[in-house]
Motif scaffolding. Structure first.
Motif, PDB file in Angstrom:
ATOM      1  N   ASP A  25       0.859  -1.175   0.030  1.00  0.00           N
ATOM      2  CA  ASP A  25       0.064   0.033   0.179  1.00  0.00           C
ATOM      3  C   ASP A  25       1.083   1.196  -0.162  1.00  0.00           C
ATOM      4  O   ASP A  25       2.069   1.271  -0.027  1.00  0.00           O
ATOM      5  CB  ASP A  25      -0.904   0.087   1.024  1.00  0.00           C
ATOM      6  N   ASN A  26       0.326   2.547   0.081  1.00  0.00           N
ATOM      7  CA  ASN A  26       0.816   3.874   0.070  1.00  0.00           C
ATOM      8  C   ASN A  26       1.930   3.986   1.238  1.00  0.00           C
ATOM      9  O   ASN A  26       2.931   4.825   1.033  1.00  0.00           O
ATOM     10  CB  ASN A  26      -0.083   5.016  -0.187  1.00  0.00           C
ATOM     11  N   ARG A  27       1.802   3.060   2.061  1.00  0.00           N
ATOM     12  CA  ARG A  27       2.853   3.246   3.279  1.00  0.00           C
ATOM     13  C   ARG A  27       3.822   2.345   2.912  1.00  0.00           C
ATOM     14  O   ARG A  27       4.646   2.032   4.210  1.00  0.00           O
ATOM     15  CB  ARG A  27       1.971   3.051   4.702  1.00  0.00           C
TER      16      ARG A  27
ATOM     17  N   ALA B 123      -2.009   7.646 -10.990  1.00  0.00           N
ATOM     18  CA  ALA B 123      -1.970   8.589  -9.917  1.00  0.00           C
ATOM     19  C   ALA B 123      -1.544  10.134 -10.752  1.00  0.00           C
ATOM     20  O   ALA B 123      -1.188  10.138 -11.761  1.00  0.00           O
ATOM     21  CB  ALA B 123      -1.063   8.222  -8.867  1.00  0.00           C
TER      22      ALA B 123
ATOM     23  N   TYR C 135       4.461   2.125  -4.945  1.00  0.00           N
ATOM     24  CA  TYR C 135       4.034   2.540  -3.456  1.00  0.00           C
ATOM     25  C   TYR C 135       4.687   3.870  -3.112  1.00  0.00           C
ATOM     26  O   TYR C 135       3.737   4.686  -2.648  1.00  0.00           O
ATOM     27  CB  TYR C 135       4.116   1.434  -2.629  1.00  0.00           C
TER      28      TYR C 135
ATOM     29  N   LYS D  86       2.390   6.389  -4.744  1.00  0.00           N
ATOM     30  CA  LYS D  86       1.115   6.457  -4.143  1.00  0.00           C
ATOM     31  C   LYS D  86       1.182   7.046  -2.678  1.00  0.00           C
ATOM     32  O   LYS D  86       0.218   7.931  -2.163  1.00  0.00           O
ATOM     33  CB  LYS D  86       0.734   4.866  -3.997  1.00  0.00           C
ATOM     34  N   ASN D  87       2.314   7.102  -1.896  1.00  0.00           N
ATOM     35  CA  ASN D  87       2.171   7.539  -0.781  1.00  0.00           C
ATOM     36  C   ASN D  87       2.440   9.020  -0.805  1.00  0.00           C
ATOM     37  O   ASN D  87       1.565   9.764  -0.134  1.00  0.00           O
ATOM     38  CB  ASN D  87       3.664   6.874  -0.230  1.00  0.00           C
TER      39      ASN D  87
ATOM     40  N   TRP E  31       1.327  10.997  -3.354  1.00  0.00           N
ATOM     41  CA  TRP E  31      -0.025  11.258  -3.990  1.00  0.00           C
ATOM     42  C   TRP E  31      -1.013  11.322  -2.877  1.00  0.00           C
ATOM     43  O   TRP E  31      -1.884  12.059  -2.492  1.00  0.00           O
ATOM     44  CB  TRP E  31      -0.556  10.317  -4.943  1.00  0.00           C
ATOM     45  N   ALA E  32      -1.066  10.621  -1.855  1.00  0.00           N
ATOM     46  CA  ALA E  32      -2.060  10.118  -0.756  1.00  0.00           C
ATOM     47  C   ALA E  32      -1.994  11.340   0.212  1.00  0.00           C
ATOM     48  O   ALA E  32      -2.913  11.997   0.532  1.00  0.00           O
ATOM     49  CB  ALA E  32      -1.917   8.786  -0.097  1.00  0.00           C
TER      50      ALA E  32
ATOM     51  N   LYS F 134      -6.496   2.496   2.171  1.00  0.00           N
ATOM     52  CA  LYS F 134      -5.038   1.872   1.621  1.00  0.00           C
ATOM     53  C   LYS F 134      -5.324   2.190  -0.113  1.00  0.00           C
ATOM     54  O   LYS F 134      -5.983   1.953  -0.721  1.00  0.00           O
ATOM     55  CB  LYS F 134      -5.002   0.715   1.798  1.00  0.00           C
ATOM     56  N   LEU F 135      -4.251   2.889  -0.700  1.00  0.00           N
ATOM     57  CA  LEU F 135      -4.044   2.858  -1.815  1.00  0.00           C
ATOM     58  C   LEU F 135      -2.844   1.951  -2.290  1.00  0.00           C
ATOM     59  O   LEU F 135      -1.834   1.847  -1.958  1.00  0.00           O
ATOM     60  CB  LEU F 135      -3.483   4.381  -2.362  1.00  0.00           C
TER      61      LEU F 135
ATOM     62  N   ALA G 258      -0.207  -0.464  -4.787  1.00  0.00           N
ATOM     63  CA  ALA G 258       0.514  -0.456  -6.086  1.00  0.00           C
ATOM     64  C   ALA G 258       0.702  -1.671  -6.595  1.00  0.00           C
ATOM     65  O   ALA G 258       1.460  -2.576  -6.169  1.00  0.00           O
ATOM     66  CB  ALA G 258       1.916   0.188  -5.418  1.00  0.00           C
TER      67      ALA G 258
END
Length: 153
Positions: free
Chosen positions: A17-19, A41, A75, A78-79, A81-82, A91-92, A94
Motif C-alpha cells: 500500500d501507499n505506506r 496517480a 508505492y 502512491k504515498n 499522492w495520498a 489504503k492505495l 501499488a
C-alpha cells in the motif's frame, strides 16, 4: 485475460500500500471489499475517485465494506499522492511490479497503454465477486451508484 465476472472468485494478491505495508485480499475475509481501480496517480479524475473513497469511509464501514484504491503506480508514488490528496485512512495499493500483474489477473490491464482500466469490483465476505463495473477512462465513477450496489446485495 478475460474480465472478471460476477460469481468468480477474486484472485488473491499481495500488494504494497501507499505506506509500504503488504496487503493481502485474503486478510479481509469476513468483510466485503471494493477494489476501485484507477489508471494513474496524479491525474484529476483519479484523484476525485480516490478522494471519494476517503470522504465516504464511514459509510463504507457501516456496510462492512473495505475500499481499496489500486493502480499500477509504485508505492512511493502512491504515498506522495495520498499525502497531497489528504488521504489518511484508505489504503492505495501499488500494482507496480510485476507491472500490472494483478490488474491482468482481473482482466483490467490495458496492454497498449500500460495501465489499468477504471473499474469497481465488489467482493463478498468469502472472496466471490458480487459486482463489476467498467468506466471510460475520463469518467468519474459515481459513488452513489457504488453505495446503491452495496445496499442492493
Amino acid at each position: 485475460m478475460n474480465l472478471i465476472t460476477v460469481g468468480d472468485y477474486a484472485p488473491d494478491f499481495v500488494l504494497k500500500d501507499n505506506r509500504g505495508d503488504e496487503i493481502r485480499l485474503s486478510d479481509y475475509k469476513g468483510q466485503k471489499v471494493l477494489l476501485s481501480w484507477h489508471p494513474l496517480a496524479w491525474t484529476r479524475v483519479c484523484a476525485q475517485q480516490m478522494k471519494a473513497l476517503e470522504d465516504n469511509l464511514a459509510e463504507f464501514e457501516k456496510y462492512n465494506v473495505v475500499p481499496l484504491g489500486l493502480s499500477i503506480d509504485s508505492y512511493p508514488c502512491k504515498n506522495a499522492w495520498a499525502k497531497e490528496l489528504g488521504i489518511a485512512r484508505v489504503k492505495l495499493l501499488a500494482d507496480f511490479w510485476p507491472h500490472g500483474e494483478i490488474a491482468g489477473k482481473y482482466g483490467l490491464f490495458r496492454e497498449q497503454e500500460g495501465f489499468s482500466e477504471r473499474a469497481n469490483v465488489l467482493i463478498d465476505e468469502n472472496g466471490k465477486v458480487l459486482w463489476v463495473n467498467l468506466y471510460s477512462i475520463p469518467e468519474l465513477p459515481d459513488i452513489t451508484e457504488v453505495f446503491n450496489q452495496i445496499k442492493s446485495l
